[in-house]
Motif scaffolding. Structure first.
Motif: not given
Length: 85
Positions: A60-85
């Motif tokens: 993902x953009x803005x996440x380019x190293x292990x230390x930064x990526x580790x801060x997102x562990x256990x986070x959920x990913x979402x999409x906008x409902x209007x993008x559901x096909x």
């Protein structure tokens, strides 16, 4: 904006900030069809998608190293409902 939960970040892969995502949908290839995804505090561009043993590996953009990526562990990913096909 109404958001729909699409996956959960369960760990980090490698040193370049790749995120291992457990898909919460029955169509894991959905990540390939998206340009961006909501994580924690805002939209991030999906730069690369690959799969490993049923899990999505995202860069993902803005996440380019292990230390930064580790801060997102256990986070959920979402999409906008209007993008559901």
């Amino acid at each position: 904006m109404e958001k729909i939960k699409l996956g959960k970040i369960v760990s980090v892969v490698g040193l370049k900030g790749e995120l291992k995502v457990y898909p919460l949908c029955d169509y894991k290839e959905r990540f390939e069809e998206l340009d961006r995804i909501w994580v924690r505090d805002g939209w991030r561009e999906i730069l690369k998608v690959r799969y490993q043993k049923g899990m999505a590996i995202l860069t993902l953009s803005g996440i380019s190293d292990r230390t930064t990526a580790d801060q997102f562990r256990e986070e959920f990913l979402f999409i906008d409902k209007k993008d559901v096909r």
